[in-house]
Design a protein around this motif. Structure first.
Motif, mmCIF file in Angstrom:
data_model
loop_
_atom_site.group_PDB
_atom_site.id
_atom_site.type_symbol
_atom_site.label_atom_id
_atom_site.label_comp_id
_atom_site.label_asym_id
_atom_site.label_seq_id
_atom_site.Cartn_x
_atom_site.Cartn_y
_atom_site.Cartn_z
ATOM 1 N N VAL A 25 0.831 -1.221 0.079
ATOM 2 C CA VAL A 25 0.116 0.035 0.099
ATOM 3 C C VAL A 25 1.029 1.134 -0.034
ATOM 4 O O VAL A 25 0.820 2.265 -0.625
ATOM 5 N N TRP A 26 1.832 1.099 0.724
ATOM 6 C CA TRP A 26 2.967 2.363 0.867
ATOM 7 C C TRP A 26 3.664 2.824 -0.359
ATOM 8 O O TRP A 26 3.680 3.946 -0.849
ATOM 9 N N MET A 27 3.843 1.601 -1.420
ATOM 10 C CA MET A 27 4.333 1.707 -2.645
ATOM 11 C C MET A 27 3.503 2.273 -3.433
ATOM 12 O O MET A 27 3.771 3.444 -4.340
ATOM 13 N N GLY A 28 2.282 1.683 -3.227
ATOM 14 C CA GLY A 28 1.092 2.268 -4.440
ATOM 15 C C GLY A 28 0.859 3.873 -4.018
ATOM 16 O O GLY A 28 0.673 4.593 -4.733
ATOM 17 N N GLU A 29 0.872 4.072 -2.826
ATOM 18 C CA GLU A 29 0.730 5.746 -2.624
ATOM 19 C C GLU A 29 1.592 6.321 -2.884
ATOM 20 O O GLU A 29 1.420 7.657 -3.416
ATOM 21 N N THR A 30 2.937 6.029 -2.712
ATOM 22 C CA THR A 30 4.178 6.827 -3.131
ATOM 23 C C THR A 30 3.917 6.959 -4.753
ATOM 24 O O THR A 30 4.245 8.220 -5.205
ATOM 25 N N ILE A 31 4.027 5.949 -5.561
ATOM 26 C CA ILE A 31 3.969 6.194 -6.997
ATOM 27 C C ILE A 31 2.583 6.773 -7.456
ATOM 28 O O ILE A 31 2.702 7.871 -8.141
ATOM 29 N N SER A 32 1.352 6.890 -6.881
ATOM 30 C CA SER A 32 0.410 7.629 -7.123
ATOM 31 C C SER A 32 0.675 9.261 -6.973
ATOM 32 O O SER A 32 0.242 9.877 -7.452
ATOM 33 N N THR A 33 1.177 9.265 -5.735
ATOM 34 C CA THR A 33 1.461 11.003 -5.369
ATOM 35 C C THR A 33 2.349 11.391 -6.082
ATOM 36 O O THR A 33 2.045 12.438 -6.771
ATOM 37 N N LEU A 34 3.522 10.700 -6.687
ATOM 38 C CA LEU A 34 4.300 11.226 -7.446
ATOM 39 C C LEU A 34 3.899 11.383 -8.828
ATOM 40 O O LEU A 34 4.007 12.450 -9.618
ATOM 41 N N GLY A 35 3.028 10.437 -9.195
ATOM 42 C CA GLY A 35 2.040 10.535 -10.563
ATOM 43 C C GLY A 35 1.238 11.649 -10.502
ATOM 44 O O GLY A 35 1.279 12.591 -11.534
ATOM 45 N N GLY A 36 0.690 12.084 -9.347
ATOM 46 C CA GLY A 36 -0.238 13.113 -9.161
ATOM 47 C C GLY A 36 0.440 14.526 -9.311
ATOM 48 O O GLY A 36 0.096 15.519 -9.823
ATOM 49 N N SER A 37 1.672 14.483 -8.819
ATOM 50 C CA SER A 37 2.273 15.818 -8.842
ATOM 51 C C SER A 37 3.009 16.210 -10.310
ATOM 52 O O SER A 37 2.793 17.316 -10.749
ATOM 53 N N PHE A 38 3.205 15.010 -10.890
ATOM 54 C CA PHE A 38 3.369 15.161 -12.464
ATOM 55 C C PHE A 38 2.196 15.658 -13.111
ATOM 56 O O PHE A 38 2.396 16.619 -14.020
ATOM 57 N N SER A 39 1.094 15.123 -12.788
ATOM 58 C CA SER A 39 -0.050 15.634 -13.689
ATOM 59 C C SER A 39 -0.469 16.879 -13.260
ATOM 60 O O SER A 39 -0.710 17.474 -14.247
ATOM 61 N N THR A 40 -0.283 17.443 -12.037
ATOM 62 C CA THR A 40 -0.700 18.909 -11.748
ATOM 63 C C THR A 40 0.301 19.823 -12.758
ATOM 64 O O THR A 40 -0.334 20.686 -13.096
ATOM 65 N N LEU A 41 1.653 19.427 -12.629
ATOM 66 C CA LEU A 41 2.536 20.318 -13.320
ATOM 67 C C LEU A 41 2.259 20.302 -14.774
ATOM 68 O O LEU A 41 2.208 21.305 -15.364
ATOM 69 N N ALA A 42 1.914 19.120 -15.438
ATOM 70 C CA ALA A 42 1.841 18.899 -16.860
ATOM 71 C C ALA A 42 0.472 19.709 -17.283
ATOM 72 O O ALA A 42 0.373 20.360 -18.118
ATOM 73 N N SER A 43 -0.552 19.440 -16.442
ATOM 74 C CA SER A 43 -1.632 20.066 -16.792
ATOM 75 C C SER A 43 -1.847 21.689 -16.536
ATOM 76 O O SER A 43 -2.167 22.343 -17.511
ATOM 77 N N SER A 44 -1.099 22.213 -15.722
ATOM 78 C CA SER A 44 -0.888 23.551 -15.631
ATOM 79 C C SER A 44 -0.253 24.246 -16.727
ATOM 80 O O SER A 44 -0.338 25.113 -17.303
ATOM 81 N N TRP A 45 0.855 23.489 -17.097
ATOM 82 C CA TRP A 45 2.027 23.886 -18.144
ATOM 83 C C TRP A 45 1.152 23.905 -19.656
ATOM 84 O O TRP A 45 0.961 24.643 -20.135
ATOM 85 N N LEU A 46 0.318 22.869 -19.737
ATOM 86 C CA LEU A 46 -0.543 22.852 -21.047
ATOM 87 C C LEU A 46 -1.784 23.768 -20.968
ATOM 88 O O LEU A 46 -1.983 24.519 -22.107
ATOM 89 N N ALA A 47 -2.406 24.039 -20.027
ATOM 90 C CA ALA A 47 -3.309 25.079 -19.743
ATOM 91 C C ALA A 47 -2.939 26.397 -19.978
ATOM 92 O O ALA A 47 -3.499 27.122 -20.660
ATOM 93 N N TYR A 48 -1.740 26.731 -19.682
ATOM 94 C CA TYR A 48 -1.119 28.150 -19.824
ATOM 95 C C TYR A 48 -0.530 28.222 -21.236
ATOM 96 O O TYR A 48 -0.801 29.390 -21.759
ATOM 97 N N GLN A 49 -0.159 27.108 -21.819
ATOM 98 C CA GLN A 49 0.461 27.288 -23.284
ATOM 99 C C GLN A 49 -1.097 27.320 -24.091
ATOM 100 O O GLN A 49 -0.868 28.021 -25.175
ATOM 101 N N ILE A 50 -2.092 26.860 -23.949
ATOM 102 C CA ILE A 50 -3.289 26.760 -24.649
ATOM 103 C C ILE A 50 -3.977 28.271 -24.590
ATOM 104 O O ILE A 50 -4.534 28.688 -25.365
ATOM 105 N N THR A 51 -4.115 28.653 -23.398
ATOM 106 C CA THR A 51 -5.104 29.839 -23.143
ATOM 107 C C THR A 51 -3.979 30.993 -22.740
ATOM 108 O O THR A 51 -4.525 32.364 -23.140
#
Length: 420
Positions: A25-51
């Motif tokens: 569970v700890w490994m799953g949570e760790t990977i999920s949180t790291l992926g979530g931080s990537f998602s936030t950054l990438a989504s923010s970057w794309l949103a600013y590029q588009i708009t």
């Protein structure tokens, strides 16, 4: 009546890291949180590029939070009926699937913003499912004495991933682009779900309800359990003020660093990383505290210290001092959050834990969008520094009342907490 049906009577291992299921569970949570931080950054970057609009960020946050609050309101009783581990697994896979939406539009050469809004919406709807399921699942994996250490481990690691994620994610985005970074996010969520799926079934506790109460009756039952216990209720209220402050700062941090402190993107990254890095170190200490002799002093005192750091930022003109303040604020954070979560998991019966945690999260998370709205609407009118000072004074005042008023002495009395 409801009853627990454990699939095994075997006691959890004496040492936390000897518990294989917890490690999964700890490994799953760790990977999920790291992926979530990537998602936030990438989504923010794309949103600013588009708009090219900063306001888009506020819209994405509101699209995340507002539907999430509605889901939080209705979902609690159902979580107590469902298998918590399976809810966590399907939540991760759903997150992974929706992360591919921006890539599909890229392949069709369509540069529109709605796929990013879709990612925010789905993540917001999933969060009220995943968080209470995860918190309710944890007490079935570890002994009661290990709950505080387990919470500190999960929470501290999560914050550490928030430190590592932005700089690594920024490098990945610059190397392969935001759309393909979201493909990595999808893989991370998928792998996290696979890890949770493979948890040993002897630690998977099913909650079987033998009564057929309506949704409203079960929600009221959870709300009454929460409301009738002052310890649980007031810990939730105190935390809601902190969430309100974090909502305000979520839209203030960037203009504060860039406009007030004249920092560059690197300094902004350090400032954002300061709190979660400090939180990681604080969780190492908080996780070793088995019993708090002066609960009110330690827990509410940490909130008072946190509020004072907002005030300190209002008068700070040096980026390195600001980073240090954020680091110290992070160190203090776990002394409230970790012990508060542990109290809930120890006190609330597991067959009620999902709906009670949902009520708690509803109270806490309602404060966050209110803070976002305040920060978004009034930062340009009042200025960034006055808002930092205002929210700091609010948190300090509420915390001071918690420390000084005789009414809150029940936070110091072990029997009252256990009885509640």
């Amino acid at each position: 009546m409801s009853k627990h049906v454990p699939l095994s009577d075997a006691a959890p291992p004496s040492h936390l890291f000897q518990n294989v299921t917890f490690l999964v569970v700890w490994m799953g949570e760790t990977i999920s949180t790291l992926g979530g931080s990537f998602s936030t950054l990438a989504s923010s970057w794309l949103a600013y590029q588009i708009t090219g609009s900063v306001a888009t960020m506020g819209n994405m946050l509101l699209i995340y939070f507002l539907p999430s609050l509605f889901m939080q309101l209705v979902i609690g009783p159902y979580i107590d009926r469902w298998n918590r581990r399976k809810v966590m697994v399907y939540s991760q896979w759903a997150r992974g699937l929706v992360s591919l939406a921006p890539l599909l539009l890229l392949l069709n050469e369509q540069q529109v913003i709605w796929p990013l809004y879709l990612v925010s919406l789905v993540n917001g709807l999933i969060q009220p499912l995943y968080v209470p399921s995860s918190m309710a699942f944890l007490p079935t994996l570890v002994s009661k004495e290990q709950i505080t250490s387990a919470n500190a481990c999960l929470d501290g690691t999560s914050r550490l991933m928030m430190v590592i994620g932005p700089p690594v994610g920024g490098f990945v985005v610059s190397a392969i682009g935001g759309e393909f970074t979201l493909v990595l996010v999808s893989i991370a969520y998928g792998f996290s779900g696979m890890l949770l799926f493979t948890c040993k079934t002897e630690h998977d506790v099913a909650i079987i309800s033998t009564k057929k109460d309506s949704w409203s009756a079960q929600f009221i039952e959870g709300f009454d359990f929460f409301r009738q216990r002052p310890t649980l209720l007031w810990l939730g209220i105190f935390l809601s003020f902190v969430q309100f402050a974090l909502g305000v700062t979520s839209v203030l941090n960037l203009p504060f660093v860039v406009n007030e402190l004249h920092g560059k993107s690197f300094q902004y990254g350090l400032f954002i990383a300061g709190y979660p890095l400090g939180y990681f170190f604080g969780s190492l200490i908080a996780g070793r505290q088995k019993e708090l002799k002066k609960r009110r002093l330690v827990m509410i005192g940490s909130l008072l210290f946190g509020g004072s750091t907002f005030v300190a930022l209002a008068f700070t003109h040096n980026i390195w001092i600001a980073v240090t303040i954020e680091l110290l604020a992070g160190v203090a954070g776990p002394f409230f959050h970790v012990h508060s979560n542990s109290f809930f998991q120890k006190i609330v019966p597991n067959n009620l834990l999902g709906r009670v945690l949902s009520v708690r999260l509803l109270i806490i998370r309602t404060a966050m969008p209110l803070g976002i709205l305040l920060g978004s609407r009034f930062s340009e009118i009042w200025g960034v520094r006055p808002l930092f000072a205002l929210i700091g004074v609010i948190v300090c005042f509420v915390s001071f009342l918690g420390l000084m008023l005789p009414y809150f002495r029940f936070l110091d009395i072990k029997k009252s907490i256990e009885a509640s």
